[in-house]
Design an enzyme around this catalytic site. Structure first.
Site, PDB file in Angstrom:
ATOM      1  N   LYS A  80      -4.359  10.142 -11.921  1.00 57.51           N
ATOM      2  CA  LYS A  80      -4.483  10.332 -13.485  1.00 57.51           C
ATOM      3  C   LYS A  80      -5.499   9.400 -13.956  1.00 57.51           C
ATOM      4  O   LYS A  80      -6.242  10.329 -14.626  1.00 57.51           O
ATOM      5  CB  LYS A  80      -3.120   9.915 -13.710  1.00 57.51           C
ATOM      6  CG  LYS A  80      -1.777  10.384 -13.253  1.00 57.51           C
ATOM      7  CD  LYS A  80      -0.690   9.844 -13.988  1.00 57.51           C
ATOM      8  CE  LYS A  80      -0.254   8.397 -13.653  1.00 57.51           C
ATOM      9  NZ  LYS A  80      -0.125   8.282 -12.227  1.00 57.51           N
TER      10      LYS A  80
ATOM     11  N   ARG B  29       7.276   7.123 -19.895  1.00 51.28           N
ATOM     12  CA  ARG B  29       7.428   6.861 -18.412  1.00 51.28           C
ATOM     13  C   ARG B  29       9.034   6.998 -18.463  1.00 51.28           C
ATOM     14  O   ARG B  29       9.381   7.280 -17.090  1.00 51.28           O
ATOM     15  CB  ARG B  29       7.096   5.621 -18.154  1.00 51.28           C
ATOM     16  CG  ARG B  29       5.571   5.436 -17.838  1.00 51.28           C
ATOM     17  CD  ARG B  29       4.984   3.832 -17.500  1.00 51.28           C
ATOM     18  NE  ARG B  29       3.927   4.058 -16.826  1.00 51.28           N
ATOM     19  CZ  ARG B  29       3.121   2.900 -16.706  1.00 51.28           C
ATOM     20  NH1 ARG B  29       3.726   1.828 -16.746  1.00 51.28           N
ATOM     21  NH2 ARG B  29       1.986   2.841 -16.417  1.00 51.28           N
TER      22      ARG B  29
ATOM     23  N   ARG C 177      -6.238   1.951   0.657  1.00 50.00           N
ATOM     24  CA  ARG C 177      -7.100   1.521  -0.116  1.00 50.00           C
ATOM     25  C   ARG C 177      -7.748   0.151   0.206  1.00 50.00           C
ATOM     26  O   ARG C 177      -6.725  -0.662   0.328  1.00 50.00           O
ATOM     27  CB  ARG C 177      -6.591   1.723  -1.609  1.00 50.00           C
ATOM     28  CG  ARG C 177      -6.439   3.026  -2.073  1.00 50.00           C
ATOM     29  CD  ARG C 177      -6.552   3.440  -3.523  1.00 50.00           C
ATOM     30  NE  ARG C 177      -5.357   2.594  -4.324  1.00 50.00           N
ATOM     31  CZ  ARG C 177      -4.991   2.812  -5.490  1.00 50.00           C
ATOM     32  NH1 ARG C 177      -5.696   3.737  -6.150  1.00 50.00           N
ATOM     33  NH2 ARG C 177      -4.046   1.965  -6.141  1.00 50.00           N
TER      34      ARG C 177
ATOM     35  N   ARG D 152      -4.849  -5.024  -1.936  1.00 48.57           N
ATOM     36  CA  ARG D 152      -4.318  -5.461  -3.104  1.00 48.57           C
ATOM     37  C   ARG D 152      -2.792  -5.445  -2.822  1.00 48.57           C
ATOM     38  O   ARG D 152      -2.298  -4.764  -2.114  1.00 48.57           O
ATOM     39  CB  ARG D 152      -4.402  -4.436  -4.465  1.00 48.57           C
ATOM     40  CG  ARG D 152      -6.056  -4.254  -4.530  1.00 48.57           C
ATOM     41  CD  ARG D 152      -6.236  -3.562  -5.961  1.00 48.57           C
ATOM     42  NE  ARG D 152      -5.580  -2.268  -6.015  1.00 48.57           N
ATOM     43  CZ  ARG D 152      -5.383  -1.536  -7.070  1.00 48.57           C
ATOM     44  NH1 ARG D 152      -6.135  -1.698  -8.117  1.00 48.57           N
ATOM     45  NH2 ARG D 152      -4.834  -0.367  -7.154  1.00 48.57           N
TER      46      ARG D 152
ATOM     47  N   ARG E 298       7.288   1.587  -5.803  1.00 45.12           N
ATOM     48  CA  ARG E 298       6.641   2.207  -6.932  1.00 45.12           C
ATOM     49  C   ARG E 298       6.934   3.927  -6.876  1.00 45.12           C
ATOM     50  O   ARG E 298       7.335   4.320  -7.894  1.00 45.12           O
ATOM     51  CB  ARG E 298       4.885   2.179  -6.778  1.00 45.12           C
ATOM     52  CG  ARG E 298       4.648   0.750  -6.976  1.00 45.12           C
ATOM     53  CD  ARG E 298       3.054   0.595  -6.744  1.00 45.12           C
ATOM     54  NE  ARG E 298       2.431   1.295  -7.709  1.00 45.12           N
ATOM     55  CZ  ARG E 298       0.984   1.599  -7.791  1.00 45.12           C
ATOM     56  NH1 ARG E 298       0.558   1.064  -6.339  1.00 45.12           N
ATOM     57  NH2 ARG E 298       0.451   2.019  -8.498  1.00 45.12           N
TER      58      ARG E 298
END
Length: 219
Positions: free
Chosen positions: A13, A88, A127, A160, A171
């Site tokens: 996004k 959301r 990542r 991270r 999530r």
């Protein structure tokens, strides 16, 4: 044009919002931007937010709606916007729909970037963040062990905390439970146009599909 960019965490996004923002010359506004702008402006709402954030509390849906409305009323958004991270939840949808009715935001679309959860899970958990240049890279991009492929620095790549498998699973579960139902709402209540785009392809292809769909939506 008013665009609500939508999709699961890791769907791309933010990347697409920045590109589309430049192409259409309309601002990309995230919920973080809205909160920071309100605090920096020192408005009455901004002072409320500053106090809430200082106490480590969550901004209520009612106050968040007022902040969103304040931002969308600004000159910055007079020619349109890309709204990222709001609404959301279904409760926030009700506030957002009231804002749209109040300000006659009739040229709106929900841009849904679709990516399978399995692909997103692999994307996010692979990542790495470079502490030197702040680039986010995937493990497949790293050609030399612990060396950033963007700036060449050695020993600056870290994982991270929100990209660990456990956090990514949480999530995605939160998105599935709280955010994804928004798609069903707008399917049953088509007050804005829903555009579905395949996000599991190269960035430039996703952008191309988005632009083609937006042209049709804007006719």
């Amino acid at each position: 044009m008013e665009i609500v960019i939508f999709g699961a965490p890791g769907a791309g996004k933010g990347t697409q919002a920045k590109i589309i923002s430049q192409k259409l010359s309309i601002p990309h506004i995230s919920t973080g931007d809205i909160l920071r702008s309100a605090v920096a402006a020192g408005t009455e709402l901004g002072k409320q937010v500053e106090g809430i954030m200082a106490r480590g509390e969550l901004v209520s849906d009612e106050l968040m709606a007022k902040l969103v409305e304040e931002m969308l009323e600004s000159d910055k958004c007079k020619n349109g916007f890309i709204l990222d991270g709001y609404p959301r939840t279904l409760n926030q949808v009700q506030f957002f729909e009231e804002i749209r009715r109040k300000h006659n935001l009739n040229n709106s679309c929900l841009l849904n970037i679709q990516v399978d959860f399995e692909v997103i899970f692999k994307r996010l958990t692979s990542r790495m963040l470079c502490l030197n240049c702040n680039a986010i890279v995937t493990e497949s991009e790293i050609k030399t062990e612990n060396t950033c492929p963007k700036c060449g620095s050695v020993g600056t790549l870290i994982k991270r905390k929100d990209d660990t498998p456990e956090v990514v699973e949480k999530r995605l579960a939160v998105y599935k439970e709280s955010t994804e139902p928004i798609l069903n709402y707008y399917s049953e209540n088509p007050t804005l146009t829903v555009i579905n785009v395949n996000g599991d392809q190269p960035v430039e292809n996703v952008t191309s599909d988005i632009m083609k769909n937006l042209e049709v939506c804007n006719k």
